[in-house]
Scaffold this motif. Sequence first.
Motif, PDB file in Angstrom:
ATOM      1  N   MET A   1     -44.879   7.076 -37.016  1.00  0.00           N
ATOM      2  CA  MET A   1     -45.580   6.319 -38.047  1.00  0.00           C
ATOM      3  C   MET A   1     -44.574   5.481 -38.835  1.00  0.00           C
ATOM      4  SD  MET A   1     -47.921   7.925 -41.035  1.00  0.00           S
ATOM      5  CE  MET A   1     -47.505   7.438 -42.683  1.00  0.00           C
ATOM      6  N   ALA A   2     -44.840   4.222 -38.994  1.00  0.00           N
ATOM      7  CA  ALA A   2     -43.915   3.330 -39.710  1.00  0.00           C
ATOM      8  C   ALA A   2     -44.003   3.570 -41.208  1.00  0.00           C
ATOM      9  CB  ALA A   2     -44.272   1.872 -39.399  1.00  0.00           C
ATOM     10  N   PRO A   3     -42.909   3.346 -41.915  1.00  0.00           N
ATOM     11  CA  PRO A   3     -42.936   3.515 -43.367  1.00  0.00           C
ATOM     12  C   PRO A   3     -43.946   2.579 -44.015  1.00  0.00           C
ATOM     13  CG  PRO A   3     -40.674   3.232 -42.552  1.00  0.00           C
ATOM     14  CD  PRO A   3     -41.602   2.928 -41.419  1.00  0.00           C
ATOM     15  N   MET A   4     -44.715   3.117 -44.943  1.00  0.00           N
ATOM     16  CA  MET A   4     -45.701   2.322 -45.667  1.00  0.00           C
ATOM     17  C   MET A   4     -44.995   1.564 -46.793  1.00  0.00           C
ATOM     18  SD  MET A   4     -48.616   2.968 -44.247  1.00  0.00           S
ATOM     19  CE  MET A   4     -49.877   2.570 -45.447  1.00  0.00           C
ATOM     20  N   ALA A   5     -45.450   0.369 -47.049  1.00  0.00           N
ATOM     21  CA  ALA A   5     -44.804  -0.465 -48.067  1.00  0.00           C
ATOM     22  C   ALA A   5     -44.838   0.181 -49.447  1.00  0.00           C
ATOM     23  CB  ALA A   5     -45.479  -1.832 -48.116  1.00  0.00           C
ATOM     24  N   ASP A   6     -45.942   0.911 -49.764  1.00  0.00           N
ATOM     25  CA  ASP A   6     -46.045   1.472 -51.108  1.00  0.00           C
ATOM     26  C   ASP A   6     -45.194   2.731 -51.273  1.00  0.00           C
ATOM     27  OD1 ASP A   6     -47.475   3.212 -49.588  1.00  0.00           O
ATOM     28  OD2 ASP A   6     -49.263   3.257 -50.853  1.00  0.00           O
TER      29      ASP A   6
ATOM     30  N   ASP B   1     -31.159  18.274 -44.424  1.00  0.00           N
ATOM     31  CA  ASP B   1     -32.043  18.422 -43.249  1.00  0.00           C
ATOM     32  C   ASP B   1     -33.421  17.829 -43.506  1.00  0.00           C
ATOM     33  OD1 ASP B   1     -30.011  19.700 -41.894  1.00  0.00           O
ATOM     34  OD2 ASP B   1     -30.744  21.728 -42.328  1.00  0.00           O
ATOM     35  N   ALA B   2     -33.896  17.935 -44.746  1.00  0.00           N
ATOM     36  CA  ALA B   2     -35.215  17.385 -45.076  1.00  0.00           C
ATOM     37  C   ALA B   2     -35.211  15.863 -44.949  1.00  0.00           C
ATOM     38  CB  ALA B   2     -35.630  17.821 -46.481  1.00  0.00           C
ATOM     39  N   TRP B   3     -34.121  15.225 -45.347  1.00  0.00           N
ATOM     40  CA  TRP B   3     -33.991  13.778 -45.160  1.00  0.00           C
ATOM     41  C   TRP B   3     -34.015  13.432 -43.675  1.00  0.00           C
ATOM     42  CZ3 TRP B   3     -33.936   9.745 -48.600  1.00  0.00           C
ATOM     43  CH2 TRP B   3     -33.829  10.068 -49.962  1.00  0.00           C
ATOM     44  N   ASP B   4     -33.305  14.238 -42.888  1.00  0.00           N
ATOM     45  CA  ASP B   4     -33.290  14.011 -41.439  1.00  0.00           C
ATOM     46  C   ASP B   4     -34.694  14.177 -40.851  1.00  0.00           C
ATOM     47  OD1 ASP B   4     -30.581  13.648 -41.717  1.00  0.00           O
ATOM     48  OD2 ASP B   4     -30.039  15.652 -41.019  1.00  0.00           O
ATOM     49  N   ASP B   5     -35.456  15.123 -41.397  1.00  0.00           N
ATOM     50  CA  ASP B   5     -36.848  15.314 -40.944  1.00  0.00           C
ATOM     51  C   ASP B   5     -37.674  14.053 -41.185  1.00  0.00           C
ATOM     52  OD1 ASP B   5     -36.337  17.911 -40.169  1.00  0.00           O
ATOM     53  OD2 ASP B   5     -37.129  18.826 -42.005  1.00  0.00           O
TER      54      ASP B   5
ATOM     55  N   VAL C   1     -36.635  11.051 -41.261  1.00  0.00           N
ATOM     56  CA  VAL C   1     -36.227  10.058 -40.262  1.00  0.00           C
ATOM     57  C   VAL C   1     -36.855  10.380 -38.917  1.00  0.00           C
ATOM     58  CG1 VAL C   1     -34.262   9.086 -38.987  1.00  0.00           C
ATOM     59  CG2 VAL C   1     -34.050   9.539 -41.450  1.00  0.00           C
ATOM     60  N   GLN C   2     -36.775  11.637 -38.502  1.00  0.00           N
ATOM     61  CA  GLN C   2     -37.325  12.058 -37.200  1.00  0.00           C
ATOM     62  C   GLN C   2     -38.828  11.816 -37.121  1.00  0.00           C
ATOM     63  OE1 GLN C   2     -35.608  13.097 -34.502  1.00  0.00           O
ATOM     64  NE2 GLN C   2     -33.740  12.682 -35.688  1.00  0.00           N
ATOM     65  N   GLU C   3     -39.505  11.990 -38.242  1.00  0.00           N
ATOM     66  CA  GLU C   3     -40.960  11.792 -38.262  1.00  0.00           C
ATOM     67  C   GLU C   3     -41.351  10.329 -38.413  1.00  0.00           C
ATOM     68  OE1 GLU C   3     -42.599  14.343 -41.296  1.00  0.00           O
ATOM     69  OE2 GLU C   3     -41.495  16.101 -40.546  1.00  0.00           O
TER      70      GLU C   3
ATOM     71  N   LEU D   1     -40.933   8.423 -40.999  1.00  0.00           N
ATOM     72  CA  LEU D   1     -41.416   8.089 -42.344  1.00  0.00           C
ATOM     73  C   LEU D   1     -40.430   7.192 -43.089  1.00  0.00           C
ATOM     74  CD1 LEU D   1     -42.887  11.566 -43.351  1.00  0.00           C
ATOM     75  CD2 LEU D   1     -44.134   9.536 -42.593  1.00  0.00           C
ATOM     76  N   ILE D   2     -39.154   7.315 -42.741  1.00  0.00           N
ATOM     77  CA  ILE D   2     -38.141   6.390 -43.263  1.00  0.00           C
ATOM     78  C   ILE D   2     -37.179   6.064 -42.124  1.00  0.00           C
ATOM     79  CG2 ILE D   2     -38.230   7.232 -45.655  1.00  0.00           C
ATOM     80  CD1 ILE D   2     -35.589   8.744 -45.097  1.00  0.00           C
ATOM     81  N   THR D   3     -36.426   4.987 -42.283  1.00  0.00           N
ATOM     82  CA  THR D   3     -35.420   4.641 -41.282  1.00  0.00           C
ATOM     83  C   THR D   3     -34.132   5.405 -41.576  1.00  0.00           C
ATOM     84  OG1 THR D   3     -34.547   2.823 -42.599  1.00  0.00           O
ATOM     85  CG2 THR D   3     -36.374   2.300 -41.081  1.00  0.00           C
ATOM     86  N   SER D   4     -33.279   5.514 -40.572  1.00  0.00           N
ATOM     87  CA  SER D   4     -31.990   6.179 -40.786  1.00  0.00           C
ATOM     88  C   SER D   4     -31.163   5.403 -41.812  1.00  0.00           C
ATOM     89  CB  SER D   4     -31.227   6.313 -39.471  1.00  0.00           C
ATOM     90  OG  SER D   4     -31.019   5.055 -38.882  1.00  0.00           O
ATOM     91  N   GLU D   5     -31.329   4.084 -41.826  1.00  0.00           N
ATOM     92  CA  GLU D   5     -30.594   3.266 -42.782  1.00  0.00           C
ATOM     93  C   GLU D   5     -31.049   3.567 -44.216  1.00  0.00           C
ATOM     94  OE1 GLU D   5     -29.175  -1.374 -43.271  1.00  0.00           O
ATOM     95  OE2 GLU D   5     -31.052  -0.940 -42.230  1.00  0.00           O
TER      96      GLU D   5
END
Length: 385
Positions: A1-6, A260-264, A266-268, A270-274
Amino acid sequence: MAPMADNVVVSNKKLERMLSMKGGKGEASYANNSQAQAKHARSMLHFLEETLDGVQLDSPEVPFAVVDLGCSSGSNTIYIVDVIIKHMIKRYEALGYEPPEFSAFFSDLPSNDFNTLFQLLPPLANYGVSMEECLAANGHRSYFAAGVPGSFYRRLFPARSIDVFYSAFSLHWLSQVPEIVLDKRSTAYNKGRVFIHGANESTASEYRKRFQTDLAAFLRSRSQEMKRGGSMFLVCLGRTSVDPTDQGGAGLLFGTHFQDAWDDLVQEGLITSEKRDNFNIPVYAPSLQDFKEVVEADGSFAINKLEVFRGGSPLVVNCPDDAAEVGRALANSCRAVSGVLVDAHIGDRLGEELFSLVERRATSHAKELLEKLQFFHIVASLSLA
């Protein structure tokens, strides 16, 4: 799922304009998640009192000024200021003097929740009566109070106006994340991490430099504001390792389940690695040597005491065997101190998801957390050289 703008909050504000402990009185607020800080501060009261015994007493006609730098928004600061003033009153009375009037300045960044703090202040005792009657009035305070918003890495008070400076659990917060660790072209780029625990040597070195630059600025400011004969008592997160990439308790707090939660996210998708890599916790737990080098190089202050003190766990739980309570305590501790920055970076909704992930991961490692998560503090008692 791509990150939502809001879900993305675009913010180019300086760190000092938004950094604060989580305000209010909710479950994840600092006011309700600072029991460990209270416990650790109480365990160091004997060090504080030794510092206060070295303060030069002025004429009782001269008001006595106390400052808590990095006061935050809970009751801990009110307790400590009360301890300081009562101790000084006893010192005046032991010499047969009528105690002076006292002022207490509660200082933190402008984004701090001063409203919650001042709602916790007890009413002012009646200064028209004797000091003995003031002290006998339980539930009242025997000092005038004021809030002073601003960064303690700059001047905050008139020259030679303050008798006692106190600061606990604040100086490990940097004035800013070193820009170079967010630069992809740099060897100090903190790729894949949101904290320096376990990072490369170049990254940790930049954080160390920032800490020492900040501490030097802090000392320069206080050296101008403190009265001759005044004293300063400082406590900040520290580490016992000489290696700055091993951040000790701070590393376990921000470099394991939080990371690890941040990595989750990214894996899901919800946010980009950047997006993750552009978030770094602006905290540095110094070694004793890191701290000492700055004080000695500055030369404004004499060191009365400087040591590493074992504070204990930042997790205060009623049932240590309840894994869910331990997981919730870790998530709330992380959120109380970093939630404002997280929400500013990824938005409230993803912030909620991040701390839910932290709680889940911490719950499954509850026993290990209780055994290994220990904080060490740098304790410093300083007076003008």
